[in-house]
Write a protein that holds these residues in place. Sequence first.
Motif, PDB file in Angstrom:
ATOM      1  N   ASP A 256      32.553  53.174  44.485  1.00 37.70           N
ATOM      2  CA  ASP A 256      33.512  54.282  44.545  1.00 37.70           C
ATOM      3  C   ASP A 256      33.282  55.135  45.798  1.00 37.70           C
ATOM      4  N   THR A 257      32.009  55.385  46.104  1.00 35.73           N
ATOM      5  CA  THR A 257      31.690  56.168  47.297  1.00 35.73           C
ATOM      6  C   THR A 257      32.138  55.440  48.560  1.00 35.73           C
ATOM      7  N   TRP A 258      31.888  54.142  48.613  1.00 35.32           N
ATOM      8  CA  TRP A 258      32.304  53.335  49.763  1.00 35.32           C
ATOM      9  C   TRP A 258      33.827  53.388  49.926  1.00 35.32           C
ATOM     10  N   ALA A 259      34.539  53.229  48.800  1.00 39.65           N
ATOM     11  CA  ALA A 259      36.008  53.243  48.858  1.00 39.65           C
ATOM     12  C   ALA A 259      36.526  54.598  49.332  1.00 39.65           C
ATOM     13  N   ALA A 260      35.921  55.676  48.849  1.00 38.93           N
ATOM     14  CA  ALA A 260      36.364  57.011  49.252  1.00 38.93           C
ATOM     15  C   ALA A 260      36.167  57.215  50.753  1.00 38.93           C
ATOM     16  N   GLN A 261      35.063  56.695  51.278  1.00 44.59           N
ATOM     17  CA  GLN A 261      34.788  56.843  52.703  1.00 44.59           C
ATOM     18  C   GLN A 261      35.699  55.958  53.556  1.00 44.59           C
ATOM     19  N   ALA A 262      36.075  54.783  52.998  1.00 46.67           N
ATOM     20  CA  ALA A 262      36.898  53.837  53.764  1.00 46.67           C
ATOM     21  C   ALA A 262      38.384  54.191  53.742  1.00 46.67           C
ATOM     22  N   GLU A 263      38.809  54.975  52.765  1.00 48.47           N
ATOM     23  CA  GLU A 263      40.239  55.199  52.579  1.00 48.47           C
ATOM     24  C   GLU A 263      40.904  55.841  53.801  1.00 48.47           C
ATOM     25  N   THR A 264      40.264  56.820  54.366  1.00 45.30           N
ATOM     26  CA  THR A 264      40.861  57.495  55.527  1.00 45.30           C
ATOM     27  C   THR A 264      41.123  56.522  56.674  1.00 45.30           C
ATOM     28  N   ALA A 265      40.208  55.572  56.857  1.00 36.64           N
ATOM     29  CA  ALA A 265      40.311  54.654  57.987  1.00 36.64           C
ATOM     30  C   ALA A 265      41.425  53.620  57.823  1.00 36.64           C
ATOM     31  N   TYR A 279      43.170  44.495  54.047  1.00 32.16           N
ATOM     32  CA  TYR A 279      42.794  43.087  53.906  1.00 32.16           C
ATOM     33  C   TYR A 279      41.372  42.835  54.403  1.00 32.16           C
ATOM     34  N   ALA A 280      40.956  43.592  55.410  1.00 29.89           N
ATOM     35  CA  ALA A 280      39.631  43.388  56.004  1.00 29.89           C
ATOM     36  C   ALA A 280      38.501  43.928  55.125  1.00 29.89           C
ATOM     37  N   LEU A 281      38.827  44.715  54.133  1.00 28.55           N
ATOM     38  CA  LEU A 281      37.796  45.294  53.263  1.00 28.55           C
ATOM     39  C   LEU A 281      37.376  44.314  52.174  1.00 28.55           C
ATOM     40  N   PRO A 282      36.153  44.450  51.637  1.00 31.51           N
ATOM     41  CA  PRO A 282      35.761  43.647  50.474  1.00 31.51           C
ATOM     42  C   PRO A 282      36.722  43.929  49.314  1.00 31.51           C
ATOM     43  N   PRO A 283      37.061  42.924  48.505  1.00 35.26           N
ATOM     44  CA  PRO A 283      38.024  43.113  47.413  1.00 35.26           C
ATOM     45  C   PRO A 283      37.692  44.283  46.494  1.00 35.26           C
ATOM     46  N   ALA A 284      36.406  44.454  46.155  1.00 36.83           N
ATOM     47  CA  ALA A 284      36.028  45.526  45.229  1.00 36.83           C
ATOM     48  C   ALA A 284      36.345  46.897  45.809  1.00 36.83           C
ATOM     49  N   VAL A 285      36.174  47.059  47.112  1.00 37.71           N
ATOM     50  CA  VAL A 285      36.465  48.329  47.771  1.00 37.71           C
ATOM     51  C   VAL A 285      37.970  48.509  47.900  1.00 37.71           C
ATOM     52  N   ARG A 286      38.662  47.450  48.337  1.00 38.22           N
ATOM     53  CA  ARG A 286      40.122  47.516  48.531  1.00 38.22           C
ATOM     54  C   ARG A 286      40.830  47.874  47.229  1.00 38.22           C
TER      55      ARG A 286
END
Length: 345
Positions: A256-265, A279-286
């Motif tokens: 969840d923390t990883w996803a929150a940090q990646a969302e802006t990008a 698409y470039a993100l790991p499925p669990a994060v995406r």
Amino acid sequence: MGPHPAVAAIRLAVRRVLHDVLTDVQRSSENDPPHPPHEQASSPLVLVACSGGADSMALASALAFEAPKLGMRAGGITVDHGLQPGSDLRAAEVLVRLTALGLTPVESVAVDVGRDGGLEAAARDARYGALDAAAERHSAAAVLLGHTRDDQAETVLLGLARGSGIRSLSGMAATSGVAGRYRRPFLHLDRQTARKACMVQSLPVWDDPHNADPAYTRSRLRHEGLPALEKALGKGVVEALARTAQLSRDDADALDTWAAQAETAVRDATGLLECAKLYALPPAVRRRIVRRAAIDAGAPAGSLFARHIEEVDRLITGWRGQGAINLPGKVVAQRQGGRLVIRQG
């Protein structure tokens, strides 16, 4: 001679949680504006949610014993769901028992249970709504819940049956709710320890007939499913499931923390999600980013299942010109110009 081992175990569990609550209160007060000299902050109040069953009565007795030693006040709330004849009388009896333990304030709250999501889910929603309101009304620092390791094991199995991913396997959090309102001291203690603590203290308990009614999924799991697993796999299944819950929660929190940090990008200048970057993100994060976007658009979290997210995910990973995906809450997801658009339909 010290207390019975079962009593000592529940008191220690409650003492640890009360220390945590007190620390949180003190940290919060340090950030608050200073009080005028004539205003003295009162000692923090902790409420116990008590049904009258063995788990919550053991919790109430431990709270009544431990809170004054830390300079804290202890009260109790019982919720009358109105689902059984005489439920109001049961609630009145619980108030008498809580008062006898020395808890104050004590309060019974009657709720109307709907049918959305099934009776069990509706009763849970009504109960937490009442507890939230009571905590606000009494300015409580925390509300203690009597869920045990056995309850945690059942929750993990129910999550596994739903197939909703690692978050479903993480069970109940030791701390949850707004500002960490809800605390569960007994997640590492078994149900028998709580019942034994009540017995040696001569605390009367009420056994909810719904807990033995096969019409309820959790009841079937408790009396049929878990015993069958222990017969097939041996003892220790409950402990293993509870351990799985903690490990799954740690993993889910990290993702969840990883996803929150990646969302802006992965959003463009207008705030839309870019499919190529997703698409470039790991499925669990995406998928976590997609789920959060759907909830933000109005999809009810409790109605948003893994199959919904998988369908939306295919707009990113398997784009073949397919049409919009309908989600709960009248939310629609579609791909437009390389962007994933999720909004009210």
